[in-house]
Design a protein around this motif. Structure first.
Motif, PDB file in Angstrom:
ATOM      1  N   LYS A   1       1.014  -1.236   0.003  1.00 15.24           N
ATOM      2  CA  LYS A   1      -0.065  -0.058  -0.048  1.00 15.24           C
ATOM      3  C   LYS A   1       0.812   1.174   0.021  1.00 15.24           C
ATOM      4  O   LYS A   1       0.674   2.234  -0.709  1.00 15.24           O
ATOM      5  CB  LYS A   1      -0.944  -0.138   1.146  1.00 15.24           C
TER       6      LYS A   1
ATOM      7  N   GLN B   1      -8.022  -3.685  -7.662  1.00 20.56           N
ATOM      8  CA  GLN B   1      -8.848  -2.422  -7.500  1.00 20.56           C
ATOM      9  C   GLN B   1     -10.112  -2.851  -7.179  1.00 20.56           C
ATOM     10  O   GLN B   1     -10.683  -2.075  -6.370  1.00 20.56           O
ATOM     11  CB  GLN B   1      -8.780  -1.659  -8.798  1.00 20.56           C
TER      12      GLN B   1
ATOM     13  N   GLN C   1     -10.226  -3.450  -3.367  1.00 21.69           N
ATOM     14  CA  GLN C   1     -10.155  -2.538  -2.869  1.00 21.69           C
ATOM     15  C   GLN C   1     -11.440  -1.716  -2.556  1.00 21.69           C
ATOM     16  O   GLN C   1     -11.926  -1.240  -1.486  1.00 21.69           O
ATOM     17  CB  GLN C   1      -9.330  -1.377  -3.273  1.00 21.69           C
ATOM     18  N   ASP C   2     -12.212  -1.524  -3.826  1.00 22.21           N
ATOM     19  CA  ASP C   2     -13.457  -0.871  -4.004  1.00 22.21           C
ATOM     20  C   ASP C   2     -14.387  -1.494  -3.032  1.00 22.21           C
ATOM     21  O   ASP C   2     -15.390  -1.044  -2.347  1.00 22.21           O
ATOM     22  CB  ASP C   2     -13.961  -0.981  -5.294  1.00 22.21           C
TER      23      ASP C   2
ATOM     24  N   ALA D   1     -13.795  -3.608  -0.499  1.00 17.44           N
ATOM     25  CA  ALA D   1     -13.348  -3.216   0.967  1.00 17.44           C
ATOM     26  C   ALA D   1     -13.889  -2.375   1.501  1.00 17.44           C
ATOM     27  O   ALA D   1     -14.126  -2.126   2.916  1.00 17.44           O
ATOM     28  CB  ALA D   1     -11.786  -3.496   1.200  1.00 17.44           C
ATOM     29  N   LYS D   2     -13.906  -1.055   0.646  1.00 16.32           N
ATOM     30  CA  LYS D   2     -14.357   0.439   1.188  1.00 16.32           C
ATOM     31  C   LYS D   2     -15.933   0.050   1.695  1.00 16.32           C
ATOM     32  O   LYS D   2     -16.595   1.001   2.417  1.00 16.32           O
ATOM     33  CB  LYS D   2     -14.372   1.341   0.223  1.00 16.32           C
ATOM     34  N   VAL D   3     -16.618  -0.668   0.817  1.00 17.25           N
ATOM     35  CA  VAL D   3     -18.153  -0.788   1.155  1.00 17.25           C
ATOM     36  C   VAL D   3     -18.520  -1.694   2.178  1.00 17.25           C
ATOM     37  O   VAL D   3     -19.541  -2.198   2.365  1.00 17.25           O
ATOM     38  CB  VAL D   3     -19.045  -0.939  -0.188  1.00 17.25           C
TER      39      VAL D   3
END
Length: 411
Positions: free
Chosen positions: A38, A394, A397-398, A400-402
């Protein structure tokens, strides 16, 4: 051939083992934890670089080392920025060790610290990567399975030998020593023309763009004054091979003609077989001796100006009416693969599909999986594994954000 190239290159990159090992250790350190990865991606953003995965090589496979160096060179700025931010990378390199060889021995007899990543290391691997690019492209070229490779085999060998000879006298000490080591291994396999199969040269002659014009030049460049002697031997060998094809085809034709005559005249009970046998001997003995053979006519013609998409088999197909015997000979010789990479990959693929954890798959399902992989990797529909990995990262990651776990439906 690809295996020999691997041995040649492995002997060369030993000279630059320290610089390559420092890059390898730096890439391994960054990839070892998600937190480091990261932080590295943040460095990529700061350097205005696209987020791509760093390649970690397999030390015994030089082509993977070349890909690792290429990607590291592309992200040199991000790696240097990361090294300034994370002191742990410097400690990792400082206290790491690498096994080295003593002189010409292949035995790893001592260890020495990897050491810090220096500016000289970057300069070194840039030169090494440029040098290895020649062998990387050569390996891809000769390992193809969708086009003829036997007609370029010897010419590519000459190209490698020519480049190594030039680099031996280079002012760059590292590259000169690399080229010297590689030249020794090169000479072991391709240095003695008396131990080389004549079939190595004939496909080049059967390419209408080259013939003996190109072969004689290449032989002289590679073997010096001995090139003329080798060319003479190749001409004699090729002539004997052509005579074998033409005589075999003539016997089949005469046999067919005699059987047809015997069948048509059997009702008359007249034996005329001796006449046709004598006629055949007379035609092949006196008539053919006064005229040029197909091989002589082919070699007497000017070489063709080919393009990058020139299809040598298609050329022989269109000219089979003019050279019936020679075209049959060319078809058999040009079809010889010079690399076993594709066949070995087929066996390796089968082993990966039907392993100890999936030993209950039926034969039809295994066949379907192997065929599906081949279709997905076909040139008409190329798939970039690195781009797919980047898109999957990607996506993770998207999601994981939600706060959602990735599923197959999302992919």
């Amino acid at each position: 051939m690809a295996h020999i190239i691997n041995l040649v290159v492995q002997d060369g990159i030993k000279e630059a083992n320290i610089s390559i090992e420092r890059i390898r250790q730096a890439v391994r350190y960054i990839r070892q934890s998600p937190a480091r990865w990261k932080n590295f991606q943040e460095c990529c953003v700061d350097e205005n670089l696209a987020k791509k995965s760093l390649c970690l090589d397999v030390p015994t496979r030089w082509n993977s080392t070349y890909l690792m160096l290429n990607r590291a060179i592309e992200y040199e700025g991000a790696i240097l920025t990361y090294a300034d931010r994370d002191i742990g990378l410097a400690h990792h390199l400082e206290f790491g060790h690498i096994c080295v060889c003593d002189g010409d021995s292949d035995i790893m007899d001592e260890e020495q610290p990897v050491g810090s990543l220096l500016c000289s290391d970057w300069d070194s691997i840039k030169r090494i990567a440029k040098f290895l690019e020649l062998f990387f492209k050569l390996t891809l070229k000769v390992s193809g399975s969708l086009y003829i490779t036997s007609n370029i085999h010897f010419l590519e060998i000459c190209q490698v030998g020519f480049c190594l000879s030039k680099l031996i006298s280079s002012d760059d000490i590292v590259l000169a020593q690399m080229a010297t080591n590689m030249k020794k291994k090169f000479e072991k396999y391709w240095g003695d023309p008396t131990k080389m199969n004549k079939m190595l040269f004939i496909p080049c002659v059967l390419d209408p763009r080259h013939k003996f014009t190109t072969l004689s030049f290449a032989l002289k460049k590679m073997f010096g004054d001995n090139g003329a002697t080798i060319e003479k031997d190749v001409r004699e060998y090729m002539k004997s091979l052509f005579n074998e094809y033409s005589s075999s085809a003539s016997k089949d034709k005469c046999g067919k003609l005699s059987s047809e005559v015997e069948a048509s005249s059997s009702s008359y009970m007249v034996d005329i077989g001796d006449f046709y046998e004598e006629l055949s001997r007379h035609t092949s003995g006196s008539g053919a001796g006064n005229s040029k053979s197909e091989l002589d006519k082919y070699l007497a013609e000017d070489t063709k100006v080919g393009t990058s998409d020139f299809n040598v088999l298609l050329w022989w197909k269109y000219n089979s009416a003019r050279f019936p015997f020679l075209s049959e000979m060319a078809r058999d010789i040009l079809a010889i693969p010079i690399s076993s990479v594709e066949s070995e990959c087929a066996f390796s693929t089968g082993g990966r599909v039907l392993d100890s954890f999936r030993s209950s798959l039926t034969s039809k399902l295994v066949e379907a999986l192997v065929c599906l992989q081949d279709w997905l990797q076909s040139e008409s529909q190329p798939i970039s594994i690195e781009e797919d990995l980047d898109s999957l990262e990607q996506l993770e990651q998207d999601l994981a954000k939600v706060g959602k776990e990735p599923s197959i439906d999302d992919i």
